[in-house]
Design a protein around this motif. Structure first.
Motif, mmCIF file in Angstrom:
data_model
loop_
_atom_site.group_PDB
_atom_site.id
_atom_site.type_symbol
_atom_site.label_atom_id
_atom_site.label_comp_id
_atom_site.label_asym_id
_atom_site.label_seq_id
_atom_site.Cartn_x
_atom_site.Cartn_y
_atom_site.Cartn_z
ATOM 1 N N LEU A 1 51.965 30.974 72.328
ATOM 2 C CA LEU A 1 51.365 32.212 72.854
ATOM 3 C C LEU A 1 50.554 32.962 72.213
ATOM 4 C CD1 LEU A 1 55.124 33.382 73.851
ATOM 5 C CD2 LEU A 1 53.592 31.867 75.239
ATOM 6 N N VAL A 2 49.669 33.570 72.991
ATOM 7 C CA VAL A 2 48.806 34.400 72.396
ATOM 8 C C VAL A 2 48.858 35.895 73.045
ATOM 9 C CG1 VAL A 2 46.094 35.238 71.884
ATOM 10 C CG2 VAL A 2 46.878 32.748 72.312
ATOM 11 N N ILE A 3 49.128 36.722 72.247
ATOM 12 C CA ILE A 3 49.477 38.034 72.560
ATOM 13 C C ILE A 3 48.241 38.998 72.260
ATOM 14 C CG2 ILE A 3 50.793 40.349 72.121
ATOM 15 C CD1 ILE A 3 53.145 38.394 71.530
ATOM 16 N N SER B 1 50.055 31.484 77.571
ATOM 17 C CA SER B 1 50.253 30.112 76.918
ATOM 18 C C SER B 1 48.923 29.444 76.786
ATOM 19 C CB SER B 1 51.040 29.353 78.078
ATOM 20 O OG SER B 1 52.187 30.033 78.335
ATOM 21 N N VAL B 2 48.715 28.691 75.699
ATOM 22 C CA VAL B 2 47.526 27.811 75.194
ATOM 23 C C VAL B 2 47.804 26.569 75.888
ATOM 24 C CG1 VAL B 2 46.472 26.759 73.477
ATOM 25 C CG2 VAL B 2 47.384 28.884 72.870
ATOM 26 N N TYR B 3 46.930 26.369 76.921
ATOM 27 C CA TYR B 3 46.991 24.989 77.542
ATOM 28 C C TYR B 3 46.045 24.058 76.904
ATOM 29 C CZ TYR B 3 49.586 26.318 81.806
ATOM 30 O OH TYR B 3 50.650 26.504 82.719
ATOM 31 N N ALA B 4 44.904 24.461 76.193
ATOM 32 C CA ALA B 4 43.801 23.872 75.590
ATOM 33 C C ALA B 4 43.537 24.305 74.294
ATOM 34 C CB ALA B 4 42.985 23.438 76.471
ATOM 35 N N ASN B 5 43.171 23.405 73.404
ATOM 36 C CA ASN B 5 42.675 23.963 72.017
ATOM 37 C C ASN B 5 41.344 23.399 72.191
ATOM 38 O OD1 ASN B 5 41.572 23.792 69.388
ATOM 39 N ND2 ASN B 5 43.635 24.925 68.844
ATOM 40 N N ARG B 6 40.129 24.227 72.166
ATOM 41 C CA ARG B 6 38.792 23.905 72.329
ATOM 42 C C ARG B 6 38.207 23.061 71.039
ATOM 43 N NH1 ARG B 6 36.325 26.545 76.213
ATOM 44 N NH2 ARG B 6 34.385 25.187 75.747
ATOM 45 N N THR C 1 48.536 36.940 67.428
ATOM 46 C CA THR C 1 48.111 38.026 67.989
ATOM 47 C C THR C 1 46.704 38.235 67.742
ATOM 48 O OG1 THR C 1 48.720 39.434 66.050
ATOM 49 C CG2 THR C 1 50.180 39.070 67.726
ATOM 50 N N GLY C 2 45.921 38.902 68.234
ATOM 51 C CA GLY C 2 44.548 39.074 68.081
ATOM 52 C C GLY C 2 43.624 39.214 69.574
ATOM 53 N N VAL C 3 42.337 39.086 69.244
ATOM 54 C CA VAL C 3 41.182 39.291 70.155
ATOM 55 C C VAL C 3 41.090 38.112 71.147
ATOM 56 C CG1 VAL C 3 38.909 39.861 70.707
ATOM 57 C CG2 VAL C 3 40.008 41.260 68.656
ATOM 58 N N THR C 4 40.979 38.524 72.340
ATOM 59 C CA THR C 4 40.983 37.471 73.505
ATOM 60 C C THR C 4 39.384 37.656 73.967
ATOM 61 O OG1 THR C 4 43.062 37.468 74.200
ATOM 62 C CG2 THR C 4 41.596 36.739 75.780
ATOM 63 N N MET C 5 38.861 36.575 74.346
ATOM 64 C CA MET C 5 37.442 36.553 75.283
ATOM 65 C C MET C 5 37.936 36.593 76.660
ATOM 66 S SD MET C 5 34.795 35.276 76.849
ATOM 67 C CE MET C 5 34.032 33.734 76.332
#
Length: 275
Positions: A115-117, A225-230, A161-165
């Motif tokens: 997860l990314v919060i 939810s992380v679906y892909a890691n670029r 946790t952190g910054v989203t684009m």
């Protein structure tokens, strides 16, 4: 000169023009997935629920999670439609918004299913620019972030946790090739520049939701939810229910935070107040 009316496209003040819900249809806190099909997956985690509206991409259900009132409204893809949902939900009394979605991670240590919060967002979408100057921050509400972190901890889910684009397009705006290999200017360096700035993930709605809620003095946050890691090239549709459960539990915790604030006579919940 032709005069205009603010109500020209909204003849019913009590029902949202696009979302078709009124004040009695929704709880104070609403989860905001993009895909209308996610509504069923979210409400399956609740004690009970009723679907109250379905118009265009906006599907709304209201119920309870662990006895806490809660609603969900799908927003469709992207910030323009998400902004409409926030606007019309705010007008019927909603004060807390949590985006629940999927995303692409851009840091190598982040696994598919994590997860990314979001704590804040890069506003690479145009919708929020139409509300406020471009250097205004897209910041998540501290209470919502705290509730999401506490929920993920209680549920035992791996999170970051952190910054989203937030981008306006799935392909060119996220550094992916377009039709027949088209590459937008600067797309080859986009992901690397974001990585260097410690941005965690890319999606398409969070920054507008956070910005608009902040402008209106409302609470908002996001969990994806992380679906892909670029970076690693890994892709699986995994962790959707974890984000939904984390957001639902966060609404329960926010309700408790509000009770504690009232009991303590405090304006904001903080770590010195017990849950």
């Amino acid at each position: 000169m032709t005069s205009t009316s603010d109500d020209s496209e909204d003849p019913n003040d009590e029902i949202g023009y696009h979302i078709e819900v009124g004040a009695d249809d929704v709880a104070d806190a609403v989860l905001l997935p993009g895909n209308p099909e996610r509504v069923d997956k979210i409400t399956a985690l609740w004690d009970e629920h009723d679907e109250v509206a379905y118009h265009r991409e906006y599907r709304t259900a209201t119920g309870t999670y662990d006895d806490a009132p809660i609603s969900v409204t799908s927003t469709g893809i992207g910030s323009p439609s998400a902004a409409i949902a926030v606007e019309e939900l705010a007008r019927v009394g909603v004060d807390t918004f949590i985006r629940v979605g999927s995303c692409g991670a851009i840091q190598p240590e982040m696994a598919v299913g994590d997860l990314v919060i979001t704590t804040g967002a890069v506003r690479q979408e145009g919708t929020s620019d139409e509300y406020v100057r471009e250097d205004y921050p897209a910041a998540a509400d501290g209470e919502v972030v705290s509730a999401l972190v506490a929920a993920a901890e209680r549920l035992g889910y791996d999170y970051h946790t952190g910054v989203t684009m937030s981008a306006d397009s799935f392909y060119a705006g996220q550094g992916r090739p377009g039709f027949e290999g088209f590459e937008a200017a600067g797309s080859d360096a986009l992901v690397e520049e974001l990585q260097d700035a410690n941005v965690k993930n890319i999606e398409m709605e969070a920054s507008s939701i956070l910005t608009i809620a902040s402008v209106y003095g409302l609470r908002a946050g996001a969990v994806c939810s992380v679906y892909a890691n670029r970076v690693t090239g890994e892709f699986r549709t995994e962790g959707e229910s974890r984000a939904a459960e984390t957001a639902s539990l966060a609404v329960k915790l926010l309700a408790r935070m509000d009770e504690v604030k009232r009991e303590a006579g405090a304006d904001r919940w903080h770590a010195g107040l017990s849950l």
